[in-house]
Design an enzyme around this catalytic site. Sequence first.
Site, short mmCIF file in Angstrom:
data_model
loop_
_atom_site.label_atom_id
_atom_site.label_comp_id
_atom_site.label_asym_id
_atom_site.label_seq_id
_atom_site.Cartn_x
_atom_site.Cartn_y
_atom_site.Cartn_z
N GLU A 1 0.86 3.27 -13.89
CA GLU A 1 2.30 2.42 -14.13
C GLU A 1 2.59 1.64 -12.42
O GLU A 1 1.64 2.14 -11.41
CB GLU A 1 2.76 4.42 -13.71
CG GLU A 1 2.91 4.14 -15.19
CD GLU A 1 2.92 5.91 -15.62
OE1 GLU A 1 3.13 6.87 -16.41
OE2 GLU A 1 4.08 6.51 -14.12
N CYS B 1 5.78 -1.46 -6.49
CA CYS B 1 4.62 -0.55 -5.95
C CYS B 1 3.41 -0.41 -6.51
O CYS B 1 3.55 0.17 -8.05
CB CYS B 1 5.51 0.53 -5.71
SG CYS B 1 4.59 1.76 -4.64
N CYS C 1 -6.36 10.27 -9.41
CA CYS C 1 -6.54 10.24 -7.78
C CYS C 1 -6.84 11.26 -7.76
O CYS C 1 -6.98 12.55 -8.46
CB CYS C 1 -5.71 10.66 -7.44
SG CYS C 1 -5.55 10.41 -5.18
N CYS D 1 -3.49 16.27 -4.13
CA CYS D 1 -2.21 17.14 -3.27
C CYS D 1 -1.41 17.33 -3.91
O CYS D 1 -1.11 17.20 -5.31
CB CYS D 1 -1.54 15.70 -2.62
SG CYS D 1 -2.34 14.61 -1.98
N CYS E 1 1.85 16.49 -5.65
CA CYS E 1 1.80 15.07 -6.34
C CYS E 1 1.20 15.55 -7.92
O CYS E 1 0.26 15.74 -8.86
CB CYS E 1 0.99 14.37 -5.76
SG CYS E 1 0.29 12.72 -6.52
N GLY F 1 -3.68 7.23 -7.18
CA GLY F 1 -4.66 6.59 -7.02
C GLY F 1 -4.39 6.62 -5.51
O GLY F 1 -2.91 6.51 -4.80
N GLU F 2 -5.18 7.73 -4.67
CA GLU F 2 -5.99 7.12 -2.86
C GLU F 2 -6.50 6.15 -2.85
O GLU F 2 -7.27 5.66 -2.87
CB GLU F 2 -6.52 8.14 -2.44
CG GLU F 2 -7.32 7.99 -1.47
CD GLU F 2 -6.13 7.80 -0.20
OE1 GLU F 2 -6.73 6.63 0.82
OE2 GLU F 2 -5.21 8.68 -0.03
N SER G 1 -1.39 2.80 1.79
CA SER G 1 -0.68 4.21 1.85
C SER G 1 -2.55 5.07 1.80
O SER G 1 -3.29 5.12 0.95
CB SER G 1 -0.04 4.75 0.79
OG SER G 1 0.22 6.20 1.39
N SER H 1 0.07 9.70 4.91
CA SER H 1 0.45 10.63 4.32
C SER H 1 0.02 12.30 5.04
O SER H 1 -0.60 12.65 4.95
CB SER H 1 0.53 10.79 2.98
OG SER H 1 1.30 11.56 2.76
N LEU H 2 1.20 12.14 6.24
CA LEU H 2 0.77 13.42 6.93
C LEU H 2 1.56 14.66 6.28
O LEU H 2 1.29 15.40 5.68
CB LEU H 2 1.71 13.49 8.35
CG LEU H 2 1.24 14.02 9.88
CD1 LEU H 2 -0.35 13.73 10.11
CD2 LEU H 2 1.46 13.43 10.73
N ASN I 1 10.25 15.05 -4.52
CA ASN I 1 10.44 14.66 -6.33
C ASN I 1 9.82 15.69 -7.26
O ASN I 1 8.99 15.52 -7.63
CB ASN I 1 10.36 12.93 -6.43
CG ASN I 1 11.09 12.17 -6.10
OD1 ASN I 1 11.88 12.44 -5.75
ND2 ASN I 1 10.36 11.37 -5.16
N CYS J 1 8.66 8.51 -6.09
CA CYS J 1 7.43 9.07 -5.31
C CYS J 1 6.77 10.55 -5.59
O CYS J 1 8.05 10.88 -6.12
CB CYS J 1 7.71 9.06 -3.75
SG CYS J 1 6.22 9.11 -2.60
#
Length: 419
Positions: free
Chosen positions: A143, A157, A164, A168, A171, A214-215, A246, A268-269, A345, A388
């Site tokens: 996507e 994006c 991934c 996380c 996510c 993905g990372e 990112s 991404s903290l 989200n 996101c």
Amino acid sequence: MALIRWTATSLSSLGIFPSSNPRLALPRRCFSRFPRRPLPPSGSRSESASSKVVLKEMEFPELEKWVQSYGFRSGQAMMLWKCLYGNNSWAHCYDELTGLKKEFRKMISENAILEALSVKEILRASDGTQKILFVLKDGQVIETVVIPCSRGRTTVCVSSQVGCAMNCQFCYTGRMGLRKHLSTAEIVEQAVFARRLFSSEFGSITNVVFMGMGEPLHNIDNVIKAAAIMVDEQGLHFSPRKVTISTSGLVPQLKRFLRESNCALAVSLNATTDEVRNWIMPINRKYNLSLLLETLRVELQSKPKYKILFEYVMLAGVNDSIEDAKRLVELVHGIPCKINLISFNPHNGSHFKPTPEEKMIEFRNILAEAGCVVFLRLSRGDDQMAACGQLGEPGDIRLPLLRVPEQFSNDRMISKEDQ
């Protein structure tokens, strides 16, 4: 505004997208490449197809050598490069390689593949955000999101993996696990399609963020190469400052990226203590906050005027306290940076809730008063799962949710069913 769903069939009948510019509409001769059913596994393709090179896998020096190996000139390689990426051409099939000599086009058709992706569907959210579903050659789906902005900036994006591995907890993509690294061509073509499909409606696609599925730094070879193609001055010609990769914090790959690429980096903290980050971002158990942030301080000493973008997804009752804001100021001290505060989200199966907007503003004000450059990033495209953290489709087999730390187990934000 009503939600609009574009399917492969309706796209074909409309010439992919209403446009006054015929270059943005895929001609019917190209539509045989848009599948109406999943493609067969890549291993079942013909031997002749598998022996062809994929043109969008190559940076220009590689493409130039490949063209010259067939006895053609360097100038012809540049003409091909501009057919793929420049002059608003964005060629998707051999018949669109206009301006090339017949013999050159014949060689390309016999030895190369132009397309890496096929459009399956386009979903339009009520705020104008567009989510494109692409089918890969092996039938898997990725996507991509196109986000228009009233200030004249339009961002695409892009995804870098199918699924991934980072898991996380906030996510949706992370629930899929890692299914495949995307190739350079599969990454680049997302940006090419974004320009081809939506430039007439939104104007120029100005920004690229590697914040889809993905990372990115887990697929660092293909990501660095794709970013280099995107910023090539004779091709897509994105500004390096407007191509942002990112990462969740893969420290060795982060070092390599900062040394090899001039594109922007977002980290991404999402937490101010190792205890919380170990839970919501398991990668922190390998590369903790202290190691991650000290690495950035050291690496940025050799990159003057370079700024990191810190992303901070705000989770109600988890990382949005006044104490978190004060700790965040201390954590980023000495690192040239900007901070994006991102509204969480929700998605199916998530056990977090978004921080109320008024509390996000309070959090932002604490950072701003301490001298941080900080922005609020509210949801875009969430009514089509295009926001996101909402991309992908985990299916029946999902990575497990991790145990909720005791300090949050009775919190009003974490339901008993979600533990």
